[in-house]
Design a protein around this motif. Structure first.
Motif, mmCIF file in Angstrom:
data_model
loop_
_atom_site.group_PDB
_atom_site.id
_atom_site.type_symbol
_atom_site.label_atom_id
_atom_site.label_comp_id
_atom_site.label_asym_id
_atom_site.label_seq_id
_atom_site.Cartn_x
_atom_site.Cartn_y
_atom_site.Cartn_z
ATOM 1 N N ALA A 187 3.400 -1.038 4.043
ATOM 2 C CA ALA A 187 2.824 0.306 4.033
ATOM 3 C C ALA A 187 3.948 1.314 3.791
ATOM 4 O O ALA A 187 4.952 1.327 4.510
ATOM 5 C CB ALA A 187 2.147 0.586 5.370
ATOM 6 N N THR A 218 -4.704 0.877 6.051
ATOM 7 C CA THR A 218 -3.678 -0.115 6.387
ATOM 8 C C THR A 218 -4.130 -1.050 7.509
ATOM 9 O O THR A 218 -3.914 -2.275 7.431
ATOM 10 C CB THR A 218 -2.383 0.597 6.839
ATOM 11 O OG1 THR A 218 -2.156 1.738 6.036
ATOM 12 C CG2 THR A 218 -1.197 -0.337 6.786
ATOM 13 N N GLU A 250 0.836 -1.205 0.000
ATOM 14 C CA GLU A 250 0.000 0.000 0.000
ATOM 15 C C GLU A 250 0.878 1.265 0.000
ATOM 16 O O GLU A 250 1.260 1.764 1.057
ATOM 17 C CB GLU A 250 -0.924 0.017 1.231
ATOM 18 C CG GLU A 250 -1.940 1.153 1.154
ATOM 19 C CD GLU A 250 -2.539 1.539 2.503
ATOM 20 O OE1 GLU A 250 -2.023 1.116 3.551
ATOM 21 O OE2 GLU A 250 -3.505 2.310 2.491
ATOM 22 N N GLY A 262 -2.741 5.371 8.023
ATOM 23 C CA GLY A 262 -3.188 3.982 8.168
ATOM 24 C C GLY A 262 -4.676 3.741 8.156
ATOM 25 O O GLY A 262 -5.121 2.681 8.607
ATOM 26 N N THR A 322 6.691 -1.150 7.504
ATOM 27 C CA THR A 322 6.591 0.242 7.056
ATOM 28 C C THR A 322 7.887 0.670 6.373
ATOM 29 O O THR A 322 8.968 0.153 6.671
ATOM 30 C CB THR A 322 6.315 1.188 8.243
ATOM 31 O OG1 THR A 322 7.383 1.074 9.179
ATOM 32 C CG2 THR A 322 4.995 0.881 8.907
ATOM 33 N N CYS A 356 0.154 5.295 2.252
ATOM 34 C CA CYS A 356 -0.701 4.760 3.323
ATOM 35 C C CYS A 356 -1.183 5.833 4.283
ATOM 36 O O CYS A 356 -2.153 5.620 5.017
ATOM 37 C CB CYS A 356 0.050 3.684 4.099
ATOM 38 S SG CYS A 356 1.615 4.279 4.790
#
Ligand SMILES: C[S@@+](CC[C@H](N)C(=O)[O-])C[C@H]1O[C@@H](n2cnc3c(N)ncnc32)[C@H](O)[C@@H]1O
Length: 192
Positions: free
Chosen positions: A71, A56, A47, A53, A97, A50
């Protein structure tokens, strides 16, 4: 057709992140009805864009303990906000992340061909070089994997969205026969 690199476009300011991730947004754009048709337990999802979130964390719930969400954002403050929220939600262990710098490949943190699905929601219009992002997503998604693109109606024109889908086709994605219900500017694509 040549790849067009557009002039710099401003990204969503980080201080809007908490508003975008607010539970109140569920009243107008609940994430699960949009995501559920395309996400299954055990999937790997990438994603980009993101934010903090909003999508997410529901993605992490939908992929379950055997799944993973990559993410990615250009703003460290967005990622910091996501990490705080994901930890509170008990989902942090399912989320990887990454902050990408301008000029870096957006998906460099994702092993090539690892993703079953890429989810690009309300971010493509912020990207100056959409073609490069779509090529990077093509590399990250496995053959037969899918790309869900949603853009904000009104903020992005129908022509602008069609142009983005044209770039996705050049990157190697074809339109799926499945619809993204309820979205004027939404499309499901398949990595050919
Ligand atoms: C309008 S926000 C949407 C955030 C989230 N998808 C949502 O709907 O809540 C767009 C996000 O994309 C990020 N972004 C913009 N350009 C990016 C790029 N090239 N790579 C990764 N993230 C990007 C911005 O920093 C911002 O967090």
């Amino acid at each position: 057709m040549t790849t067009k690199t557009r002039s710099p476009i401003s990204v969503c300011p980080w201080w809007l992140g908490p508003f975008l991730a607010s539970p109140l947004r569920r009243l107008v754009e609940p994430p699960e009805p949009l995501l559920r048709p395309f996400v299954r337990p055990g999937m790997t999802v990438v994603e980009p864009g993101c934010g903090m979130g909003y999508f997410t964390i529901p993605l992490a719930r939908l992929v379950g303990p055997a799944g993973r969400v990559y993410a990615i954002d250009v703003q460290p403050r967005m990622i910091n906000g996501l990490v705080r929220r994901a930890r509170r939600a008990g989902m942090l262990d399912r989320i990887s992340t990454a902050v990408v710098q301008p000029g870096e490949s957006t998906t460099q943190s994702v092993p090539p061909g690892a993703a079953d699905l890429a989810v690009v929601i309300h971010m493509l219009h912020e990207v100056p070089d959409q073609a490069a992002l779509l090529r990077a997503l093509h590399q990250a998604v496995k053959p037969g994997g899918e790309l869900l693109v949603v853009e904000p109606n009104g903020h992005v024109s129908a022509d602008g969205f069609a142009a983005s889908l044209g770039l996705a086709a050049e990157a190697g994605f074809r339109r799926s026969t499945r619809d993204v219900s309820g979205r004027a500017l939404g499309a499901l694509l398949v990595r050919a």
